[in-house]
Scaffold this motif. Structure first.
Motif, mmCIF file in Angstrom:
data_model
loop_
_atom_site.group_PDB
_atom_site.id
_atom_site.type_symbol
_atom_site.label_atom_id
_atom_site.label_comp_id
_atom_site.label_asym_id
_atom_site.label_seq_id
_atom_site.Cartn_x
_atom_site.Cartn_y
_atom_site.Cartn_z
ATOM 1 N N GLY A 1 0.841 -1.190 0.000
ATOM 2 C CA GLY A 1 0.000 0.000 0.000
ATOM 3 C C GLY A 1 0.877 1.240 0.000
ATOM 4 N N LEU A 2 0.505 2.255 -0.793
ATOM 5 C CA LEU A 2 1.339 3.445 -0.961
ATOM 6 C C LEU A 2 0.529 4.714 -0.772
ATOM 7 N N TYR A 3 1.165 5.694 -0.121
ATOM 8 C CA TYR A 3 0.582 7.036 -0.035
ATOM 9 C C TYR A 3 1.669 8.043 -0.375
ATOM 10 N N ALA A 4 1.375 8.975 -1.278
ATOM 11 C CA ALA A 4 2.312 10.025 -1.668
ATOM 12 C C ALA A 4 1.778 11.373 -1.213
ATOM 13 N N GLN A 5 2.647 12.158 -0.583
ATOM 14 C CA GLN A 5 2.278 13.525 -0.260
ATOM 15 C C GLN A 5 1.989 14.304 -1.540
ATOM 16 N N PRO A 6 1.145 15.342 -1.460
ATOM 17 C CA PRO A 6 0.844 16.135 -2.667
ATOM 18 C C PRO A 6 2.083 16.742 -3.317
ATOM 19 N N SER A 7 3.132 16.977 -2.550
ATOM 20 C CA SER A 7 4.355 17.575 -3.095
ATOM 21 C C SER A 7 5.146 16.620 -3.973
ATOM 22 N N VAL A 8 4.808 15.316 -3.972
ATOM 23 C CA VAL A 8 5.521 14.331 -4.789
ATOM 24 C C VAL A 8 5.026 14.428 -6.226
ATOM 25 N N ALA A 9 5.951 14.654 -7.143
ATOM 26 C CA ALA A 9 5.593 14.833 -8.554
ATOM 27 C C ALA A 9 5.253 13.497 -9.209
ATOM 28 N N GLY A 10 4.603 13.579 -10.356
ATOM 29 C CA GLY A 10 4.194 12.378 -11.063
ATOM 30 C C GLY A 10 5.372 11.493 -11.453
ATOM 31 N N HIS A 11 6.460 12.102 -11.930
ATOM 32 C CA HIS A 11 7.615 11.289 -12.327
ATOM 33 C C HIS A 11 8.270 10.638 -11.112
ATOM 34 N N GLU A 12 8.123 11.250 -9.933
ATOM 35 C CA GLU A 12 8.654 10.654 -8.716
ATOM 36 C C GLU A 12 7.812 9.462 -8.273
ATOM 37 N N ARG A 13 6.514 9.558 -8.466
ATOM 38 C CA ARG A 13 5.663 8.391 -8.195
ATOM 39 C C ARG A 13 6.045 7.225 -9.102
ATOM 40 N N GLN A 14 6.357 7.528 -10.342
ATOM 41 C CA GLN A 14 6.786 6.468 -11.259
ATOM 42 C C GLN A 14 8.110 5.858 -10.812
ATOM 43 N N ALA A 15 9.016 6.687 -10.291
ATOM 44 C CA ALA A 15 10.296 6.175 -9.783
ATOM 45 C C ALA A 15 10.072 5.248 -8.600
ATOM 46 N N VAL A 16 9.109 5.591 -7.744
ATOM 47 C CA VAL A 16 8.797 4.735 -6.595
ATOM 48 C C VAL A 16 8.202 3.410 -7.069
ATOM 49 N N LYS A 17 7.361 3.469 -8.087
ATOM 50 C CA LYS A 17 6.798 2.232 -8.652
ATOM 51 C C LYS A 17 7.904 1.319 -9.166
ATOM 52 N N ARG A 18 8.899 1.892 -9.835
ATOM 53 C CA ARG A 18 10.012 1.070 -10.326
ATOM 54 C C ARG A 18 10.828 0.509 -9.165
ATOM 55 N N LEU A 19 10.991 1.299 -8.122
ATOM 56 C CA LEU A 19 11.741 0.852 -6.945
ATOM 57 C C LEU A 19 11.068 -0.338 -6.278
ATOM 58 N N LEU A 20 9.743 -0.281 -6.153
ATOM 59 C CA LEU A 20 9.010 -1.296 -5.403
ATOM 60 C C LEU A 20 8.476 -2.432 -6.267
ATOM 61 N N ALA A 21 8.645 -2.336 -7.569
ATOM 62 C CA ALA A 21 8.144 -3.383 -8.465
ATOM 63 C C ALA A 21 8.645 -4.773 -8.097
ATOM 64 N N PRO A 22 9.919 -4.946 -7.655
ATOM 65 C CA PRO A 22 10.359 -6.296 -7.298
ATOM 66 C C PRO A 22 9.582 -6.923 -6.141
ATOM 67 N N ALA A 23 8.899 -6.094 -5.344
ATOM 68 C CA ALA A 23 8.189 -6.614 -4.178
ATOM 69 C C ALA A 23 6.847 -7.243 -4.531
ATOM 70 N N GLY A 24 6.287 -6.929 -5.714
ATOM 71 C CA GLY A 24 4.989 -7.480 -6.087
ATOM 72 C C GLY A 24 4.011 -6.392 -6.488
ATOM 73 N N GLN A 25 2.749 -6.567 -6.135
ATOM 74 C CA GLN A 25 1.700 -5.636 -6.531
ATOM 75 C C GLN A 25 1.763 -4.340 -5.720
ATOM 76 N N LEU A 26 1.197 -3.258 -6.305
ATOM 77 C CA LEU A 26 1.156 -1.957 -5.648
ATOM 78 C C LEU A 26 -0.279 -1.440 -5.630
#
Length: 273
Positions: free
Chosen positions: A130-155
């Motif tokens: 489960g993920l929560y991003a503060q409003p200050s987190v940009a869209g490309h940063e959310r994508q970077a987090v998705k790539r970081l956590l992809a090895p763990a499974g579903q998001l």
């Protein structure tokens, strides 16, 4: 696209799972910084992944684009005192249970924070986070987090930070509920004469198959259950026994108890940081 430099504060099981997944996906070890106070774990990380972990925070961390907080929640305050002065400008990702964004912002000078609540099947790439991003987190940063956590499974992203307490209760703690039921099924199987290894294999395969069927079927879970439950049959007898013991209600109460404890931990750990 430039490759971000990642700094892991803490090098335990969850950090190791993510680091291993990133290395496997092709990220060079040179782009990974790790702060891990325990020498034995530093040696394991070096041998497994070729990274060069540090025992303490240093100015080397200033170059990190993303900082992943992966220490035990009770150790966060100490880790933030050690590393916080070097990482204020990075995107911060926390996989710590119970540590709220406001606590991370205050203790580490973070201005852009994503909180993540993984579960232990992430160690084999079969988790859900489960993920929560503060409003200050940009869209490309959310994508970077998705790539970081992809090895763990579903998001799964949630819109409000307090919903992570529900995620913690449902999926973060959830593997323990599954193991609890598996233990009970094994015990019953042994009591009915099965060898322990056979009882475990039957129980685990049943959970695995039923979960896979539920994932692939468009039917409601209650209907899937009804398909197995012929009135007067063996499954019906088992479900009646569970209903008489109010097992479903007990499970619901248990998850609410876990959610309340998650809220309490956030209050306690926030005041301690």
């Amino acid at each position: 696209m430039s490759i971000p430099t990642l700094a892991f504060i803490g090098g335990g099981n969850m950090a190791s799972a993510l680091i291993g997944g990133l290395i496997k996906a092709g990220l060079p070890a040179d782009y990974l910084l790790v702060v891990e106070p325990f020498e034995a774990q530093r040696d394991r990380l070096q041998q497994a992944f070729g990274v060069q972990p540090m025992a303490y925070g240093s100015a080397t961390l200033i170059g990190a684009d993303i900082v992943v907080w992966a220490v035990k929640p009770q150790s966060f305050a100490e880790a933030a005192r050690d590393c916080g002065a070097f990482v204020g400008g990075a995107l911060h990702v926390s996989v710590m249970a119970g540590i709220r964004s406001s606590t991370i912002a205050q203790a580490a000078g973070a201005k852009r924070i994503v909180r993540a609540m993984p579960n232990t099947p992430a160690l084999i790439g079969r988790g859900i986070t489960g993920l929560y991003a503060q409003p200050s987190v940009a869209g490309h940063e959310r994508q970077a987090v998705k790539r970081l956590l992809a090895p763990a499974g579903q998001l799964l992203w949630v819109e409000r930070e307090e919903l992570l307490d529900a995620v913690t209760a449902l999926s973060g703690s959830g593997p323990a509920y599954v193991f609890y039921v598996l233990e009970a099924m094994m015990q019953a199987g042994v009591e009915m004469g099965l060898a322990e290894a056979d009882a475990r294999r039957l129980a685990q395969a049943t959970f695995d198959g039923a979960a896979a069927l539920a994932a692939q079927s468009p039917l409601p879970l209650g209907e899937l259950r009804a398909q197995v439950t012929s009135r007067g049959g063996t499954t019906h007898a088992a479900i009646m026994a569970l209903d008489e013991a109010q097992v479903a209600a007990a499970f619901v109460r248990a998850l609410h108890a876990a959610q309340r404890r998650a809220v309490e931990m956030g209050d306690q750990l926030g005041s301690a940081a």
